[in-house]
Design a protein around this motif. Structure first.
Motif, PDB file in Angstrom:
ATOM      1  N   ARG A 171     104.982 -57.772  -5.837  1.00 13.90           N
ATOM      2  CA  ARG A 171     103.808 -58.634  -5.642  1.00 13.90           C
ATOM      3  C   ARG A 171     102.638 -58.062  -6.429  1.00 13.90           C
ATOM      4  O   ARG A 171     102.435 -56.841  -6.473  1.00 13.90           O
ATOM      5  CB  ARG A 171     103.441 -58.705  -4.151  1.00 13.90           C
ATOM      6  CG  ARG A 171     102.306 -59.686  -3.865  1.00 13.90           C
ATOM      7  CD  ARG A 171     101.810 -59.596  -2.418  1.00 13.90           C
ATOM      8  NE  ARG A 171     102.735 -60.121  -1.435  1.00 13.90           N
ATOM      9  CZ  ARG A 171     103.324 -59.389  -0.481  1.00 13.90           C
ATOM     10  NH1 ARG A 171     103.088 -58.096  -0.386  1.00 13.90           N
ATOM     11  NH2 ARG A 171     104.144 -59.955   0.380  1.00 13.90           N
ATOM     12  N   GLY A 172     101.897 -58.958  -7.053  1.00 13.44           N
ATOM     13  CA  GLY A 172     100.675 -58.560  -7.745  1.00 13.44           C
ATOM     14  C   GLY A 172      99.612 -59.627  -7.526  1.00 13.44           C
ATOM     15  O   GLY A 172      99.863 -60.649  -6.878  1.00 13.44           O
ATOM     16  N   VAL A 173      98.434 -59.377  -8.054  1.00 13.69           N
ATOM     17  CA  VAL A 173      97.333 -60.343  -7.906  1.00 13.69           C
ATOM     18  C   VAL A 173      96.798 -60.699  -9.294  1.00 13.69           C
ATOM     19  O   VAL A 173      96.860 -59.888 -10.222  1.00 13.69           O
ATOM     20  CB  VAL A 173      96.186 -59.785  -7.021  1.00 13.69           C
ATOM     21  CG1 VAL A 173      96.656 -59.554  -5.592  1.00 13.69           C
ATOM     22  CG2 VAL A 173      95.613 -58.490  -7.596  1.00 13.69           C
ATOM     23  N   ALA A 174      96.259 -61.912  -9.408  1.00 18.83           N
ATOM     24  CA  ALA A 174      95.701 -62.338 -10.702  1.00 18.83           C
ATOM     25  C   ALA A 174      94.586 -61.387 -11.135  1.00 18.83           C
ATOM     26  O   ALA A 174      94.388 -61.161 -12.329  1.00 18.83           O
ATOM     27  CB  ALA A 174      95.192 -63.777 -10.608  1.00 18.83           C
ATOM     28  N   ALA A 217      84.038 -64.737  -6.722  1.00 16.23           N
ATOM     29  CA  ALA A 217      84.183 -64.213  -5.360  1.00 16.23           C
ATOM     30  C   ALA A 217      85.654 -64.160  -4.953  1.00 16.23           C
ATOM     31  O   ALA A 217      86.088 -63.224  -4.260  1.00 16.23           O
ATOM     32  CB  ALA A 217      83.395 -65.085  -4.384  1.00 16.23           C
ATOM     33  N   MET A 218      86.435 -65.134  -5.399  1.00 22.15           N
ATOM     34  CA  MET A 218      87.861 -65.140  -5.038  1.00 22.15           C
ATOM     35  C   MET A 218      88.590 -63.967  -5.701  1.00 22.15           C
ATOM     36  O   MET A 218      89.443 -63.323  -5.087  1.00 22.15           O
ATOM     37  CB  MET A 218      88.516 -66.478  -5.440  1.00 22.15           C
ATOM     38  CG  MET A 218      88.009 -67.650  -4.616  1.00 22.15           C
ATOM     39  SD  MET A 218      88.755 -69.231  -5.100  1.00 22.15           S
ATOM     40  CE  MET A 218      90.101 -69.334  -3.929  1.00 22.15           C
ATOM     41  N   LEU A 219      88.239 -63.681  -6.944  1.00 18.97           N
ATOM     42  CA  LEU A 219      88.864 -62.541  -7.630  1.00 18.97           C
ATOM     43  C   LEU A 219      88.427 -61.219  -6.995  1.00 18.97           C
ATOM     44  O   LEU A 219      89.237 -60.296  -6.829  1.00 18.97           O
ATOM     45  CB  LEU A 219      88.501 -62.562  -9.118  1.00 18.97           C
ATOM     46  CG  LEU A 219      89.287 -63.579  -9.964  1.00 18.97           C
ATOM     47  CD1 LEU A 219      88.622 -63.791 -11.314  1.00 18.97           C
ATOM     48  CD2 LEU A 219      90.732 -63.141 -10.152  1.00 18.97           C
ATOM     49  N   GLU A 220      87.146 -61.137  -6.627  1.00 22.03           N
ATOM     50  CA  GLU A 220      86.679 -59.899  -5.974  1.00 22.03           C
ATOM     51  C   GLU A 220      87.390 -59.697  -4.644  1.00 22.03           C
ATOM     52  O   GLU A 220      87.739 -58.572  -4.268  1.00 22.03           O
ATOM     53  CB  GLU A 220      85.158 -59.949  -5.786  1.00 22.03           C
ATOM     54  CG  GLU A 220      84.423 -59.583  -7.062  1.00 22.03           C
ATOM     55  CD  GLU A 220      82.932 -59.815  -6.995  1.00 22.03           C
ATOM     56  OE1 GLU A 220      82.452 -60.409  -5.998  1.00 22.03           O
ATOM     57  OE2 GLU A 220      82.246 -59.418  -7.959  1.00 22.03           O
ATOM     58  N   ASP A 221      87.613 -60.802  -3.940  1.00 19.73           N
ATOM     59  CA  ASP A 221      88.316 -60.722  -2.659  1.00 19.73           C
ATOM     60  C   ASP A 221      89.757 -60.219  -2.863  1.00 19.73           C
ATOM     61  O   ASP A 221      90.242 -59.379  -2.101  1.00 19.73           O
ATOM     62  CB  ASP A 221      88.318 -62.121  -2.018  1.00 19.73           C
ATOM     63  CG  ASP A 221      89.053 -62.146  -0.698  1.00 19.73           C
ATOM     64  OD1 ASP A 221      88.597 -61.470   0.247  1.00 19.73           O
ATOM     65  OD2 ASP A 221      90.102 -62.816  -0.613  1.00 19.73           O
ATOM     66  N   GLN A 222      90.425 -60.722  -3.926  1.00 22.12           N
ATOM     67  CA  GLN A 222      91.782 -60.217  -4.230  1.00 22.12           C
ATOM     68  C   GLN A 222      91.754 -58.714  -4.481  1.00 22.12           C
ATOM     69  O   GLN A 222      92.586 -57.962  -3.981  1.00 22.12           O
ATOM     70  CB  GLN A 222      92.340 -60.891  -5.485  1.00 22.12           C
ATOM     71  CG  GLN A 222      92.806 -62.315  -5.305  1.00 22.12           C
ATOM     72  CD  GLN A 222      93.261 -62.910  -6.636  1.00 22.12           C
ATOM     73  OE1 GLN A 222      93.524 -62.200  -7.599  1.00 22.12           O
ATOM     74  NE2 GLN A 222      93.350 -64.223  -6.688  1.00 22.12           N
TER      75      GLN A 222
END
Ligand code: SF4
Ligand code: MG
Length: 281
Positions: A171-174, A217-222
């Motif tokens: 698993r990874g994140v964008a 904000a969505m990327l910072e949350d990831q």
């Protein structure tokens, strides 16, 4: 000229259809950088997409590509791999396409340990069709079909495919595209069923109804929620609530792979047929 991912792109088809800030482009780019690292050849690499925002990626890729049917990307990919086991076959799918209508294909492809690499873009929503809940929408999220909050639990898809028999699960994140590139690269070189869950952001359909809003904000949350397997192993379970565990979650390099077992079976049947023909003469 230095090699570039452009060699794998139909640049004449750009600009792409994804919304500004969508994670789809970042994950596709991580795949293409992995392809470049592995020096994948366009003529013996096939990428199969299902239906949805994620699967639109195949339209921009200059490999052999199939934009297949909703939920059926793995069925197409299985046929291709069985016919041409020498090909590298990659599936690009989403959480709706891969875990809902395509969920049964997913568990059985994992069970068979067929040598495919699945990159599943998990944005927790049906983006293309207007923001309906998927099996990966987290409880309490707001969606077009859950305006007061989603009352169901979501799958942990990595644990599901591991239990079904997948032999490489990651698993990874964008927001962590370098790690994602490495996970995809190693999934492609693994001989067996490889599954990479890529946590993505959909600022348009998920982000408009749920906090945090907006792509930044969505990327910072990831980034805030991501934690590597090694670090997570040192924490008690209660400290992992809401965290996204990244890295290789499961790997088995010994399990038999389907197209190899099938080729061995064909050889065996031919030998038996030859013996029978010889005995009867
Ligand atoms: Fe990306 Fe969501 Fe737009 Fe689809 S709807 S392209 S997933 S941001
Ligand atoms: Mg989705």
């Amino acid at each position: 000229m230095a090699a570039s991912i452009e060699q794998y792109l139909h640049t004449e088809r750009l600009p792409h259809i994804w919304c500004p800030g969508c994670g789809g482009g970042t994950i596709t780019s991580a795949f293409l950088r992995a392809a470049l690292e592995l020096d994948l050849k366009r003529q013996d690499t096939i990428v199969v997409g299902g239906i949805g925002c994620s699967s639109r990626a195949v339209g921009y890729l200059d490999f052999g590509t199939v934009h297949s049917l909703h939920g059926r990307a793995l069925a197409f990919a299985t046929g291709i791999k069985m016919a041409r086991p020498d090909f590298t076959v990659v599936v690009i799918t989403g959480d709706g396409d891969g875990a809902a209508i395509g969920g049964n294909h997913l568990i059985h492809a994992a069970r068979r340990n067929i040598d495919l690499t699945v990159i599943l873009f998990n944005n927790q929503i049906y983006g293309m069709t207007g923001g309906q809940v998927s099996p990966l929408t987290s409880a309490d999220s707001i969606a077009a079909t859950a305006p007061y909050g989603h009352i169901e639990r979501s799958f942990d898809l990595c644990r599901l495919v591991e239990a079904a028999g997948a032999t490489y699960v990651a698993r990874g994140v964008a927001a962590g595209s370098v790690q994602l590139q490495r996970l995809i690269r190693d999934g492609i070189t693994h001989k067996g069923f490889s599954f990479i869950e890529a946590i993505s952001q959909c600022p348009t359909e998920f982000g408009k109804r749920n906090a945090p809003k907006g792509q930044v904000a969505m990327l910072e949350d990831q980034k805030d929620r991501a934690i590597t397997v090694a670090k997570a192993a040192k924490l008690p379970p209660e400290d992992l609530a809401g965290r996204i565990i990244t890295g290789v979650l499961h790997r088995d390099d010994e399990a038999p792979e389907l197209s190899t077992s099938y080729a061995a079976m064909v050889d065996r049947v031919r030998e038996v047929a030859a013996e029978e023909a010889g005995g009867g003469s």
